[in-house]
Design a protein around this motif. Structure first.
Motif, PDB file in Angstrom:
ATOM      1  N   LYS A  80       0.831  -1.207   0.000  1.00 56.49           N
ATOM      2  CA  LYS A  80       0.000   0.000   0.000  1.00 56.49           C
ATOM      3  C   LYS A  80       0.862   1.252   0.000  1.00 56.49           C
ATOM      4  O   LYS A  80       0.556   2.229  -0.696  1.00 56.49           O
ATOM      5  CB  LYS A  80      -0.938  -0.001   1.214  1.00 56.49           C
ATOM      6  CG  LYS A  80      -2.070  -0.986   1.113  1.00 56.49           C
ATOM      7  CD  LYS A  80      -3.199  -0.662   2.080  1.00 56.49           C
ATOM      8  CE  LYS A  80      -2.774  -0.731   3.522  1.00 56.49           C
ATOM      9  NZ  LYS A  80      -3.903  -0.521   4.455  1.00 56.49           N
ATOM     10  N   THR A  81       1.940   1.226   0.763  1.00 57.17           N
ATOM     11  CA  THR A  81       2.847   2.380   0.803  1.00 57.17           C
ATOM     12  C   THR A  81       3.476   2.609  -0.560  1.00 57.17           C
ATOM     13  O   THR A  81       3.582   3.746  -1.033  1.00 57.17           O
ATOM     14  CB  THR A  81       3.951   2.147   1.843  1.00 57.17           C
ATOM     15  OG1 THR A  81       3.356   1.935   3.123  1.00 57.17           O
ATOM     16  CG2 THR A  81       4.876   3.352   1.925  1.00 57.17           C
ATOM     17  N   PHE A  82       3.866   1.526  -1.206  1.00 61.99           N
ATOM     18  CA  PHE A  82       4.434   1.630  -2.548  1.00 61.99           C
ATOM     19  C   PHE A  82       3.430   2.217  -3.524  1.00 61.99           C
ATOM     20  O   PHE A  82       3.749   3.111  -4.317  1.00 61.99           O
ATOM     21  CB  PHE A  82       4.885   0.255  -3.020  1.00 61.99           C
ATOM     22  CG  PHE A  82       5.278   0.201  -4.474  1.00 61.99           C
ATOM     23  CD1 PHE A  82       6.448   0.783  -4.904  1.00 61.99           C
ATOM     24  CD2 PHE A  82       4.465  -0.432  -5.412  1.00 61.99           C
ATOM     25  CE1 PHE A  82       6.813   0.742  -6.250  1.00 61.99           C
ATOM     26  CE2 PHE A  82       4.819  -0.486  -6.743  1.00 61.99           C
ATOM     27  CZ  PHE A  82       6.001   0.111  -7.158  1.00 61.99           C
ATOM     28  N   LYS A  83       2.204   1.727  -3.474  1.00 61.96           N
ATOM     29  CA  LYS A  83       1.178   2.200  -4.399  1.00 61.96           C
ATOM     30  C   LYS A  83       0.907   3.687  -4.213  1.00 61.96           C
ATOM     31  O   LYS A  83       0.654   4.410  -5.178  1.00 61.96           O
ATOM     32  CB  LYS A  83      -0.116   1.409  -4.196  1.00 61.96           C
ATOM     33  CG  LYS A  83      -0.026  -0.055  -4.556  1.00 61.96           C
ATOM     34  CD  LYS A  83       0.163  -0.259  -6.042  1.00 61.96           C
ATOM     35  CE  LYS A  83       0.103  -1.718  -6.410  1.00 61.96           C
ATOM     36  NZ  LYS A  83       0.294  -1.930  -7.863  1.00 61.96           N
ATOM     37  N   ARG A  84       0.963   4.138  -2.981  1.00 59.38           N
ATOM     38  CA  ARG A  84       0.709   5.558  -2.724  1.00 59.38           C
ATOM     39  C   ARG A  84       1.855   6.434  -3.204  1.00 59.38           C
ATOM     40  O   ARG A  84       1.645   7.593  -3.550  1.00 59.38           O
ATOM     41  CB  ARG A  84       0.483   5.788  -1.224  1.00 59.38           C
ATOM     42  CG  ARG A  84      -0.844   5.263  -0.692  1.00 59.38           C
ATOM     43  CD  ARG A  84      -1.138   5.819   0.688  1.00 59.38           C
ATOM     44  NE  ARG A  84      -0.170   5.401   1.682  1.00 59.38           N
ATOM     45  CZ  ARG A  84      -0.332   4.357   2.501  1.00 59.38           C
ATOM     46  NH1 ARG A  84      -1.438   3.620   2.415  1.00 59.38           N
ATOM     47  NH2 ARG A  84       0.587   4.028   3.380  1.00 59.38           N
ATOM     48  N   SER A  85       3.055   5.885  -3.235  1.00 65.21           N
ATOM     49  CA  SER A  85       4.215   6.733  -3.479  1.00 65.21           C
ATOM     50  C   SER A  85       4.821   6.626  -4.866  1.00 65.21           C
ATOM     51  O   SER A  85       5.421   7.576  -5.341  1.00 65.21           O
ATOM     52  CB  SER A  85       5.310   6.397  -2.455  1.00 65.21           C
ATOM     53  OG  SER A  85       5.765   5.075  -2.651  1.00 65.21           O
ATOM     54  N   ALA A  86       4.676   5.491  -5.527  1.00 69.42           N
ATOM     55  CA  ALA A  86       5.476   5.297  -6.737  1.00 69.42           C
ATOM     56  C   ALA A  86       4.788   4.541  -7.851  1.00 69.42           C
ATOM     57  O   ALA A  86       5.450   4.041  -8.745  1.00 69.42           O
ATOM     58  CB  ALA A  86       6.770   4.560  -6.357  1.00 69.42           C
ATOM     59  N   ILE A  87       3.496   4.439  -7.845  1.00 65.47           N
ATOM     60  CA  ILE A  87       2.837   3.666  -8.896  1.00 65.47           C
ATOM     61  C   ILE A  87       3.022   4.338 -10.253  1.00 65.47           C
ATOM     62  O   ILE A  87       2.942   5.554 -10.378  1.00 65.47           O
ATOM     63  CB  ILE A  87       1.338   3.474  -8.588  1.00 65.47           C
ATOM     64  CG1 ILE A  87       0.727   2.457  -9.555  1.00 65.47           C
ATOM     65  CG2 ILE A  87       0.586   4.786  -8.630  1.00 65.47           C
ATOM     66  CD1 ILE A  87      -0.648   2.005  -9.172  1.00 65.47           C
ATOM     67  N   ALA A  88       3.284   3.521 -11.258  1.00 66.95           N
ATOM     68  CA  ALA A  88       3.524   4.057 -12.602  1.00 66.95           C
ATOM     69  C   ALA A  88       2.232   4.082 -13.397  1.00 66.95           C
ATOM     70  O   ALA A  88       1.383   3.219 -13.251  1.00 66.95           O
ATOM     71  CB  ALA A  88       4.559   3.200 -13.317  1.00 66.95           C
ATOM     72  N   VAL A  89       2.123   5.071 -14.262  1.00 69.70           N
ATOM     73  CA  VAL A  89       1.010   5.098 -15.217  1.00 69.70           C
ATOM     74  C   VAL A  89       1.403   4.207 -16.385  1.00 69.70           C
ATOM     75  O   VAL A  89       2.437   4.424 -17.002  1.00 69.70           O
ATOM     76  CB  VAL A  89       0.741   6.538 -15.711  1.00 69.70           C
ATOM     77  CG1 VAL A  89      -0.367   6.542 -16.746  1.00 69.70           C
ATOM     78  CG2 VAL A  89       0.377   7.429 -14.530  1.00 69.70           C
ATOM     79  N   PRO A  90       0.616   3.177 -16.718  1.00 69.65           N
ATOM     80  CA  PRO A  90       1.071   2.194 -17.696  1.00 69.65           C
ATOM     81  C   PRO A  90       0.484   2.350 -19.097  1.00 69.65           C
ATOM     82  O   PRO A  90      -0.418   1.611 -19.479  1.00 69.65           O
ATOM     83  CB  PRO A  90       0.590   0.878 -17.077  1.00 69.65           C
ATOM     84  CG  PRO A  90      -0.691   1.272 -16.403  1.00 69.65           C
ATOM     85  CD  PRO A  90      -0.558   2.703 -15.994  1.00 69.65           C
ATOM     86  N   PRO A  91       0.985   3.281 -19.900  1.00 68.03           N
ATOM     87  CA  PRO A  91       0.503   3.380 -21.283  1.00 68.03           C
ATOM     88  C   PRO A  91       1.185   2.350 -22.163  1.00 68.03           C
ATOM     89  O   PRO A  91       1.819   2.662 -23.152  1.00 68.03           O
ATOM     90  CB  PRO A  91       0.911   4.802 -21.666  1.00 68.03           C
ATOM     91  CG  PRO A  91       2.173   5.029 -20.897  1.00 68.03           C
ATOM     92  CD  PRO A  91       2.005   4.288 -19.594  1.00 68.03           C
TER      93      PRO A  91
END
Length: 219
Positions: free
Chosen positions: A194-205
């Motif tokens: 969850k911490t990772f998702k809040r801080s560094a999730i990439a937009v995947p085009p």
């Protein structure tokens, strides 16, 4: 020692590597390349002419699964002994198979026929092994042992990025069995994830992913 991960600005074949680095609390440069940079000559500077590439001082490593295994070994995500290490690798390879089946379906000709085979045969067969792995491990919520390992990180990477989106090719219905969905939801609720998702999730085009996801799911 300076650490850099070279990849595009998307999840693709590098999001599990970013997650490992986050869990291990490694400070690194997440160098996200444009397709223009890559095609403009940067590609020729890398040994295998492909990315992701992991850079640690003068040590450069290619191949996404090799990078993931190297980092998992270095940062204690491969279990407590040789047997756990083997179990983790066994589960990891299952998700490599699943990811490969999805990508082979998305690219090349005969999409509709390949999609039918994927949804009706290949995917159900491989997904059926996941509850068996969980049961073998005592239904701890993890595939091996009682804490997050590389096996679970790879499971999250493949199930969330490559399998869940297939619902858009399945009349909006999930392709995940209930037990697998429960396992995946548990991973998503893990505090480190969850911490990772809040801080560094990439937009995947990414062509494969964008063919499955809806635009609003990129946010």
């Amino acid at each position: 020692m300076a650490v850099t991960l070279h990849y595009f600005d998307l999840r693709g074949r590098a999001e599990h590597i970013r997650l490992i680095l986050h869990i291990a609390e490694v400070e690194y440069t997440d160098k996200r390349l444009s397709f223009e940079e890559w095609k403009g000559g940067l590609k020729e500077t890398f040994l295998f002419k492909q990315i992701p590439v992991y850079e640690e001082g003068d040590f450069l490593l290619s191949q996404s699964n090799t990078i993931a295994r190297y980092l998992a070994n270095k940062h204690g995500l491969l279990g407590s002994d040789a047997q756990q290490n083997a179990r983790i690798d066994e589960a990891y390879e299952l998700f490599v198979d699943i990811q490969t089946d999805v990508l082979r379906t998305l690219f090349g000709g005969g999409f509709e026929e390949k999609l039918k085979a994927l949804l009706e045969t290949k995917l159900p067969n491989n997904l059926s092994f996941i509850p068996a792995l969980l049961e073998r491990n005592g239904n701890t919520g993890f595939l091996v042992g009682d804490e997050l390992t590389l096996a679970d990180i790879q499971a999250l990477h493949v199930l969330e990025g490559f399998v869940e989106p297939l619902k858009h090719k399945n009349d909006g219905n999930s392709v995940l069995p209930e037990a697998v969905q429960t396992y995946l939801d548990g991973l998503k609720n893990h505090e480190k994830i969850k911490t990772f998702k809040r801080s560094a999730i990439a937009v995947p085009p990414f062509p494969g992913v964008s063919a499955l996801n809806t635009p609003e799911e990129f946010n």
